[in-house]
Design a protein around this motif. Structure first.
Motif, short mmCIF file in Angstrom:
data_model
loop_
_atom_site.label_atom_id
_atom_site.label_comp_id
_atom_site.label_asym_id
_atom_site.label_seq_id
_atom_site.Cartn_x
_atom_site.Cartn_y
_atom_site.Cartn_z
N VAL A 31 -20.85 -56.70 -34.51
CA VAL A 31 -20.69 -55.72 -35.59
C VAL A 31 -19.68 -54.64 -35.24
CG1 VAL A 31 -22.95 -56.13 -36.62
CG2 VAL A 31 -22.69 -54.35 -34.90
N SER A 32 -19.35 -54.48 -33.98
CA SER A 32 -18.37 -53.46 -33.60
C SER A 32 -16.98 -53.78 -34.14
CB SER A 32 -18.32 -53.29 -32.08
OG SER A 32 -17.79 -54.46 -31.47
N ARG A 33 -16.74 -55.02 -34.56
CA ARG A 33 -15.45 -55.43 -35.13
C ARG A 33 -15.31 -55.00 -36.60
NH1 ARG A 33 -15.63 -61.19 -35.45
NH2 ARG A 33 -13.76 -60.83 -36.67
N HIS A 34 -16.39 -54.54 -37.21
CA HIS A 34 -16.40 -54.30 -38.65
C HIS A 34 -16.68 -52.84 -38.99
CE1 HIS A 34 -16.33 -58.61 -38.88
NE2 HIS A 34 -17.50 -58.72 -38.29
N GLY A 94 -26.23 -43.55 -48.07
CA GLY A 94 -24.83 -43.85 -48.32
C GLY A 94 -24.55 -45.32 -48.57
N ILE A 95 -25.57 -46.10 -48.83
CA ILE A 95 -25.43 -47.52 -49.11
C ILE A 95 -25.45 -47.70 -50.63
CG2 ILE A 95 -26.45 -49.80 -48.81
CD1 ILE A 95 -27.75 -48.65 -46.21
N ARG A 123 -25.53 -48.71 -36.73
CA ARG A 123 -24.60 -49.22 -35.71
C ARG A 123 -23.15 -48.83 -36.00
NH1 ARG A 123 -28.63 -53.95 -35.19
NH2 ARG A 123 -29.28 -53.61 -33.10
N GLY A 124 -22.94 -47.93 -36.98
CA GLY A 124 -21.63 -47.35 -37.19
C GLY A 124 -20.82 -47.85 -38.36
N LEU A 125 -21.29 -48.84 -39.11
CA LEU A 125 -20.54 -49.27 -40.28
C LEU A 125 -20.67 -48.20 -41.36
CD1 LEU A 125 -20.99 -51.99 -38.69
CD2 LEU A 125 -20.59 -53.08 -40.88
N THR A 126 -19.60 -48.00 -42.13
CA THR A 126 -19.58 -46.87 -43.05
C THR A 126 -19.57 -47.25 -44.52
OG1 THR A 126 -17.18 -46.80 -42.81
CG2 THR A 126 -18.49 -45.33 -41.40
N ALA A 127 -18.92 -48.32 -44.91
CA ALA A 127 -18.85 -48.72 -46.31
C ALA A 127 -19.74 -49.94 -46.50
CB ALA A 127 -17.41 -49.03 -46.70
N LEU A 128 -20.95 -49.71 -47.01
CA LEU A 128 -21.95 -50.77 -47.09
C LEU A 128 -22.41 -50.96 -48.53
CD1 LEU A 128 -23.95 -49.70 -43.95
CD2 LEU A 128 -22.48 -51.70 -44.16
N THR A 129 -22.47 -52.22 -48.95
CA THR A 129 -22.91 -52.56 -50.30
C THR A 129 -23.89 -53.71 -50.23
OG1 THR A 129 -20.76 -51.92 -51.22
CG2 THR A 129 -22.16 -53.34 -52.58
N GLY A 130 -24.97 -53.57 -50.96
CA GLY A 130 -25.96 -54.64 -51.09
C GLY A 130 -25.97 -55.13 -52.53
N ILE A 131 -25.97 -56.43 -52.69
CA ILE A 131 -26.04 -57.02 -54.03
C ILE A 131 -27.36 -57.76 -54.13
CG2 ILE A 131 -24.96 -58.55 -55.71
CD1 ILE A 131 -22.31 -58.08 -54.19
N LEU A 146 -31.21 -54.80 -43.42
CA LEU A 146 -30.06 -55.09 -42.55
C LEU A 146 -28.91 -54.12 -42.78
CD1 LEU A 146 -29.92 -58.99 -42.45
CD2 LEU A 146 -30.48 -57.43 -40.58
N LEU A 147 -28.71 -53.71 -44.00
CA LEU A 147 -27.66 -52.72 -44.29
C LEU A 147 -27.93 -51.40 -43.55
CD1 LEU A 147 -27.29 -53.44 -48.09
CD2 LEU A 147 -25.51 -53.79 -46.36
N ARG A 148 -29.17 -50.99 -43.52
CA ARG A 148 -29.53 -49.76 -42.80
C ARG A 148 -29.32 -49.93 -41.29
NH1 ARG A 148 -32.70 -49.91 -47.14
NH2 ARG A 148 -32.69 -48.09 -48.48
N GLN A 149 -29.60 -51.12 -40.79
CA GLN A 149 -29.35 -51.40 -39.37
C GLN A 149 -27.85 -51.34 -39.06
OE1 GLN A 149 -31.80 -51.91 -36.94
NE2 GLN A 149 -33.05 -51.15 -38.63
N LEU A 150 -27.03 -51.84 -39.98
CA LEU A 150 -25.57 -51.76 -39.80
C LEU A 150 -25.10 -50.32 -39.86
CD1 LEU A 150 -24.39 -54.83 -41.89
CD2 LEU A 150 -24.31 -54.57 -39.40
#
Length: 182
Positions: free
Chosen positions: A16-19, A60-61, A39-47, A32-36
């Protein structure tokens, strides 16, 4: 689903550090979005088609109430599109893969986990046909489906009774997005 399965079937397979950005297809409550996010991901979308409405979470999701198909277009392409235990339930899997191709950055990653249909067939597992699965994936069908939609297989890991698949964009699709399955 819980932390154990997330660690065993998701974080074990993805760096996940690549994203920085991600879309989850079939996100449920967004675990899983909250776990990401943690871990530092910033632009997260769940469908998630079973959610009540589109909304922005306090974390912020962004959650979108929709079915994924080739007509759904996001505002910007993302680094990672993933789905865990969902693709086997989707009738228009070709439309979903067209969505992934259309909304993934050129150097992005598609990751999904599906039941290993081959293993279930070899064991004569009756559960293969009782879980509302529309598709039964094997290593061969995964490779063919990805290739048909312009993806190259990065890794395909066998974990317990599932296949963990990582792919990247490779070229033009050879199958029209309107056909229904693998």
């Amino acid at each position: 689903w819980g932390r154990e399965r997330a660690d065993a079937l998701f974080f074990r397979e993805i760096d996940v550090s690549r994203h920085r950005s991600a879309i989850e297809i079939g996100c449920g409550d967004g675990y899983l979005l909250r776990q990401l996010k943690d871990r530092g991901l910033t632009a997260l979308t769940g469908i998630e088609p079973s959610s009540n409405t589109d909304r922005a979470d306090p974390d912020g999701i962004t959650f979108i109430n929709a079915f994924v198909d080739e007509h759904l277009q996001m505002a910007a392409p993302v680094d990672l599109i993933y789905s865990v235990a969902v693709f086997e339930h989707i009738e228009n899997i070709n439309g979903v893969l067209a969505f992934c191709r259309n909304n993934l950055k050129p150097d992005g990653e598609l990751f999904f986990v599906v039941p290993n249909g081959q293993r279930q067939l070899e064991r004569a597992d009756p559960a293969l046909f009782v879980h509302q699965h529309v598709h039964h994936f094997t290593e061969h069908s995964v490779r063919r489906l990805l290739s048909a939609h312009g993806f190259s297989l990065n890794t395909l890991a066998h974990r317990d009774d599932v296949l963990c698949v990582s792919a990247s964009l490779s070229g033009d699709p050879t199958v029209p997005s309107s056909s229904s399955g693998p």
